[in-house]
Design an enzyme around this catalytic site. Structure first.
Site, PDB file in Angstrom:
ATOM      1  N   ASN A 265    -106.592  51.735   7.616  1.00  0.00           N
ATOM      2  CA  ASN A 265    -106.133  53.116   7.415  1.00  0.00           C
ATOM      3  C   ASN A 265    -104.978  53.486   8.342  1.00  0.00           C
ATOM      4  O   ASN A 265    -103.995  54.089   7.922  1.00  0.00           O
ATOM      5  CB  ASN A 265    -107.295  54.093   7.587  1.00  0.00           C
ATOM      6  CG  ASN A 265    -108.380  53.857   6.558  1.00  0.00           C
ATOM      7  OD1 ASN A 265    -108.161  53.141   5.578  1.00  0.00           O
ATOM      8  ND2 ASN A 265    -109.552  54.446   6.766  1.00  0.00           N
TER       9      ASN A 265
ATOM     10  N   GLN B 263    -103.197  55.440  -1.892  1.00  0.00           N
ATOM     11  CA  GLN B 263    -102.477  54.204  -2.212  1.00  0.00           C
ATOM     12  C   GLN B 263    -101.381  54.472  -3.263  1.00  0.00           C
ATOM     13  O   GLN B 263    -100.443  53.707  -3.406  1.00  0.00           O
ATOM     14  CB  GLN B 263    -103.466  53.154  -2.727  1.00  0.00           C
ATOM     15  CG  GLN B 263    -102.848  51.823  -3.065  1.00  0.00           C
ATOM     16  CD  GLN B 263    -103.900  50.746  -3.284  1.00  0.00           C
ATOM     17  OE1 GLN B 263    -104.527  50.302  -2.337  1.00  0.00           O
ATOM     18  NE2 GLN B 263    -104.112  50.359  -4.530  1.00  0.00           N
TER      19      GLN B 263
ATOM     20  N   SER C  54     -67.157  51.698 -26.128  1.00  0.00           N
ATOM     21  CA  SER C  54     -68.114  51.851 -27.211  1.00  0.00           C
ATOM     22  C   SER C  54     -68.000  50.637 -28.117  1.00  0.00           C
ATOM     23  O   SER C  54     -66.909  50.113 -28.317  1.00  0.00           O
ATOM     24  CB  SER C  54     -67.795  53.131 -27.995  1.00  0.00           C
ATOM     25  OG  SER C  54     -68.290  53.013 -29.315  1.00  0.00           O
TER      26      SER C  54
ATOM     27  N   THR D 287     -66.812  80.587 -12.711  1.00  0.00           N
ATOM     28  CA  THR D 287     -68.187  81.083 -12.609  1.00  0.00           C
ATOM     29  C   THR D 287     -68.654  81.168 -14.058  1.00  0.00           C
ATOM     30  O   THR D 287     -67.828  81.449 -14.946  1.00  0.00           O
ATOM     31  CB  THR D 287     -68.281  82.468 -11.934  1.00  0.00           C
ATOM     32  OG1 THR D 287     -67.558  83.404 -12.734  1.00  0.00           O
ATOM     33  CG2 THR D 287     -67.681  82.449 -10.539  1.00  0.00           C
ATOM     34  N   HIS D 288     -69.911  80.882 -14.300  1.00  0.00           N
ATOM     35  CA  HIS D 288     -70.438  80.830 -15.669  1.00  0.00           C
ATOM     36  C   HIS D 288     -69.678  79.835 -16.549  1.00  0.00           C
ATOM     37  O   HIS D 288     -69.665  79.967 -17.769  1.00  0.00           O
ATOM     38  CB  HIS D 288     -70.400  82.212 -16.350  1.00  0.00           C
ATOM     39  CG  HIS D 288     -70.894  83.337 -15.499  1.00  0.00           C
ATOM     40  ND1 HIS D 288     -72.192  83.804 -15.535  1.00  0.00           N
ATOM     41  CD2 HIS D 288     -70.266  84.082 -14.551  1.00  0.00           C
ATOM     42  CE1 HIS D 288     -72.327  84.798 -14.670  1.00  0.00           C
ATOM     43  NE2 HIS D 288     -71.178  84.983 -14.049  1.00  0.00           N
TER      44      HIS D 288
ATOM     45  N   SER E  47    -102.940  46.543  -4.425  1.00  0.00           N
ATOM     46  CA  SER E  47    -101.625  47.164  -4.201  1.00  0.00           C
ATOM     47  C   SER E  47    -100.574  46.130  -3.797  1.00  0.00           C
ATOM     48  O   SER E  47     -99.418  46.474  -3.562  1.00  0.00           O
ATOM     49  CB  SER E  47    -101.721  48.249  -3.132  1.00  0.00           C
ATOM     50  OG  SER E  47    -102.304  47.740  -1.950  1.00  0.00           O
TER      51      SER E  47
ATOM     52  N   LYS F 259     -97.026  54.997  -2.447  1.00  0.00           N
ATOM     53  CA  LYS F 259     -95.889  54.113  -2.164  1.00  0.00           C
ATOM     54  C   LYS F 259     -94.901  53.980  -3.317  1.00  0.00           C
ATOM     55  O   LYS F 259     -93.682  54.038  -3.111  1.00  0.00           O
ATOM     56  CB  LYS F 259     -96.395  52.728  -1.762  1.00  0.00           C
ATOM     57  CG  LYS F 259     -97.007  52.745  -0.381  1.00  0.00           C
ATOM     58  CD  LYS F 259     -97.826  51.520  -0.110  1.00  0.00           C
ATOM     59  CE  LYS F 259     -98.984  51.860   0.797  1.00  0.00           C
ATOM     60  NZ  LYS F 259    -100.024  52.708   0.162  1.00  0.00           N
TER      61      LYS F 259
ATOM     62  N   ASN G  65     -66.452  55.760 -21.754  1.00  0.00           N
ATOM     63  CA  ASN G  65     -67.620  56.599 -21.459  1.00  0.00           C
ATOM     64  C   ASN G  65     -67.944  56.598 -19.963  1.00  0.00           C
ATOM     65  O   ASN G  65     -67.905  55.556 -19.326  1.00  0.00           O
ATOM     66  CB  ASN G  65     -68.823  56.098 -22.254  1.00  0.00           C
ATOM     67  CG  ASN G  65     -68.624  56.288 -23.752  1.00  0.00           C
ATOM     68  OD1 ASN G  65     -67.983  57.254 -24.170  1.00  0.00           O
ATOM     69  ND2 ASN G  65     -69.131  55.361 -24.541  1.00  0.00           N
TER      70      ASN G  65
ATOM     71  N   GLU H  94     -73.107  59.623 -15.789  1.00  0.00           N
ATOM     72  CA  GLU H  94     -74.261  60.098 -16.562  1.00  0.00           C
ATOM     73  C   GLU H  94     -75.574  59.561 -15.994  1.00  0.00           C
ATOM     74  O   GLU H  94     -76.584  60.261 -15.967  1.00  0.00           O
ATOM     75  CB  GLU H  94     -74.122  59.679 -18.024  1.00  0.00           C
ATOM     76  CG  GLU H  94     -72.973  60.378 -18.733  1.00  0.00           C
ATOM     77  CD  GLU H  94     -72.702  59.746 -20.086  1.00  0.00           C
ATOM     78  OE1 GLU H  94     -73.109  60.334 -21.091  1.00  0.00           O
ATOM     79  OE2 GLU H  94     -72.096  58.660 -20.136  1.00  0.00           O
TER      80      GLU H  94
ATOM     81  N   LYS I 120     -62.962  54.758 -27.048  1.00  0.00           N
ATOM     82  CA  LYS I 120     -63.850  55.436 -26.100  1.00  0.00           C
ATOM     83  C   LYS I 120     -63.796  54.877 -24.688  1.00  0.00           C
ATOM     84  O   LYS I 120     -63.667  53.682 -24.472  1.00  0.00           O
ATOM     85  CB  LYS I 120     -65.314  55.340 -26.598  1.00  0.00           C
ATOM     86  CG  LYS I 120     -65.617  56.206 -27.792  1.00  0.00           C
ATOM     87  CD  LYS I 120     -65.554  57.706 -27.494  1.00  0.00           C
ATOM     88  CE  LYS I 120     -66.722  58.204 -26.691  1.00  0.00           C
ATOM     89  NZ  LYS I 120     -67.925  58.472 -27.471  1.00  0.00           N
TER      90      LYS I 120
HETATM   91  N1  ARG Z   1    -103.848  49.306   0.181  1.00  0.00           N
HETATM   92  C1  ARG Z   1    -104.325  50.461   0.886  1.00  0.00           C
HETATM   93  C2  ARG Z   1    -103.290  51.597   0.742  1.00  0.00           C
HETATM   94  O1  ARG Z   1    -102.251  51.366   0.342  1.00  0.00           O
HETATM   95  C3  ARG Z   1    -104.501  50.140   2.325  1.00  0.00           C
HETATM   96  C4  ARG Z   1    -105.523  50.955   3.014  1.00  0.00           C
HETATM   97  C5  ARG Z   1    -106.866  50.660   2.499  1.00  0.00           C
HETATM   98  N2  ARG Z   1    -107.883  51.269   3.273  1.00  0.00           N
HETATM   99  C6  ARG Z   1    -109.109  51.325   2.824  1.00  0.00           C
HETATM  100  N3  ARG Z   1    -109.969  51.909   3.574  1.00  0.00           N
HETATM  101  N4  ARG Z   1    -109.462  50.841   1.689  1.00  0.00           N
HETATM  102  O2  ARG Z   1    -103.547  52.722   0.987  1.00  0.00           O
END
Ligand code: ARG
Length: 456
Positions: free
Chosen positions: A107, A319, A274, A152-153, A20, A322, A282, A287, A280
């Site tokens: 953790n 994981q 454009s 409205t609408h 990660s 994120k 835009n 958007e 144009k």
């Molecule tokens: N890279 C992991 C995450 O983003 C960190 C936690 C990993 N914990 C584990 N027991 N493997 O969640």
């Protein structure tokens, strides 16, 4: 870091699916702040000596500096930000670095880092939204009397003012900020010290680490602490709702600036040309704000699906939490910034807005109200009479204000010349003085009230 019982290394594909570090390096400052607080606490309760703790903290500061200067080499073999930091720490200070992970696990570490990242992001977004709010307020004040058609609408309904219309978006921004603030209060609990899942046998002081890291208190249940991602989901739902508001306003800007409408002109800074059609202009920025909402709300759905059905406690699925948050944060932020810019500098074609506002029998309700007030007709009957007058105007090919009195009197003989006083768009808007109504008097009061809370 954990290789003791393993004879061979990871498959290449395993490393690719597992690592990660490619994205969680974004949380380096939160990771190091958490480790510094943890090391300080370990010394305070006597698990580390002061000397050990100081060595670790000094080393962590060096790692932080290397990262800030872009001199740090992130290694994919080291999987994630936590192990990258710890490994570099051990290069810098040697074996003593291994004591940092006492009474802690990745953790609770990742739960902490991510929570702090989201907390920082919420603070930043709350500020961005204040800028948008102030831009809306300023333009609303400028256009408190400027008449535009109210729909409205998307059908002509009643005239309103541009100030009132912009103040409606201000209300949405106020609610978005309220969601951010209530989430900040709810999520401000510290997971650190939950360790892997069950707490720890060491005599740690979770209240101290919580306090050092600016949390109100530690998370109460260790199992929940490492497995809760509600804060991330709420971040994404808040971002989604806010970007839905932005996308609605973006759509208004697209409509208003289109050639047939001709209500506003977006500045050069937020328009593109454009490559083939020289005439144009835009509204690309608007958007894109409208379009990016899809990705932000997609992030919310994505994490919700990831979390569904996960048993307690930490599972590696988490994981996947994120990237949707990082992505949504980046997109949400640029959307708010661009919207603030566009709101701040569009120019208005007030005569064109007024012209359109006066089309489509926009003051028919005012006529019906006049019949109720002056002739004491029940509203239902007044509605019926008015509809017939609208039909007469349609046949005569004119607006109500231009319909000759004689033609109105053919429908209702008691109508007098006085009725024309309520049939202009200005009179219509000025008359809507009920609380929250579009009358410039009320709009100015709403602006003053918002200024009292949010400043000049
Ligand atoms: N890279 C992991 C995450 O983003 C960190 C936690 C990993 N914990 C584990 N027991 N493997 O969640």
């Amino acid at each position: 870091m954990w290789g003791g019982q393993f004879a061979v290394g990871m498959a290449d594909t395993m490393q690719r699916i597992n690592a990660s570090i490619g994205f969680d390096q974004k949380m380096y400052s939160q990771d190091i702040a958490g480790s510094i607080a943890h090391a300080a606490m370990l010394a305070k309760v006597g698990i580390l000596t002061t000397q050990e703790s100081e060595t670790i903290i000094a080393g962590l500061r060096v790692v932080l500096q290397e990262m800030e200067l872009g001199m740090f080499e992130f290694k994919v073999e080291l999987e994630d930000i936590h192990m990258n930091v710890e490994s570099r720490l051990s290069e810098l200070i040697g074996d003593i670095s291994g004591k940092l992970h006492t009474a802690r696990s990745r953790n609770d570490q990742v739960a902490l880092d991510f929570r702090m990242f989201v907390r920082d992001a919420l603070f930043a977004m709350n500020q961005e939204l204040t800028s948008l709010l102030l831009a809306l307020l300023q333009r609303a004040e400028e256009f408190a009397d400027t008449i535009i058609p109210g729909f409205t609408h998307l059908q002509t309904a009643q005239p309103v003012t541009l100030g009132h219309h912009l103040m409606a978006y201000l209300e949405m921004v106020i609610r978005d900020k309220g969601r951010i603030e209530s989430l900040l209060t709810r999520m401000n609990e510290c997971p650190l010290g939950a360790a892997a899942l069950a707490g720890t046998s060491f005599p740690i002081d979770r209240h101290l680490t919580a306090e050092l890291l600016g949390f109100d208190h530690p998370c109460r249940n260790s199992l929940d602490a490492v497995s809760d991602r509600d804060f991330a989901l709420e971040f994404l739902s808040t971002a989604s709702i806010c970007s839905m508001h932005l996308s609605r306003l973006a759509e208004e800007l697209v409509n208003w600036s289109s050639t047939p409408w001709g209500f506003i002109r977006l500045s050069d800074m937020f328009s593109t040309g454009s490559s083939i059609m020289p005439q144009k202009r835009n509204p690309d920025a608007a958007e894109l704000v409208r379009g990016k909402m899809g990705r932000i709300a997609g992030g919310w759905t994505s994490l919700l699906m990831t979390m569904k059905g996960l048993p307690l406690t930490y599972n590696k699925d988490m994981q996947e939490d994120k990237e949707p948050v990082f992505e949504a944060y980046e997109q949400w932020r640029i959307c708010v910034q661009v919207m603030t810019g566009m709101v701040g500098d569009f120019t208005v074609n007030a005569p064109r807005m007024r012209e359109v506002a006066a089309q489509g029998y926009a003051t028919a309700t005012d006529l019906a109200d006049w019949l109720v007030r002056t002739l004491q007709l029940p509203f239902r009957q007044a509605h019926h009479v008015t509809a017939r007058i609208v039909k007469a105007a349609n046949e005569a090919g004119c607006e109500l204000v231009d319909l000759p009195l004689a033609l109105m009197q053919e429908v209702e003989p008691r109508i007098t010349q006085e009725v024309y006083g309520v049939l202009t768009v200005e009179a219509s808007v000025a008359s809507r003085q009920s609380f929250g109504g579009t009358s410039p008097v009320r709009v100015r009061e709403a602006i003053a009230a918002a200024r009292a809370t949010y400043g000049p």
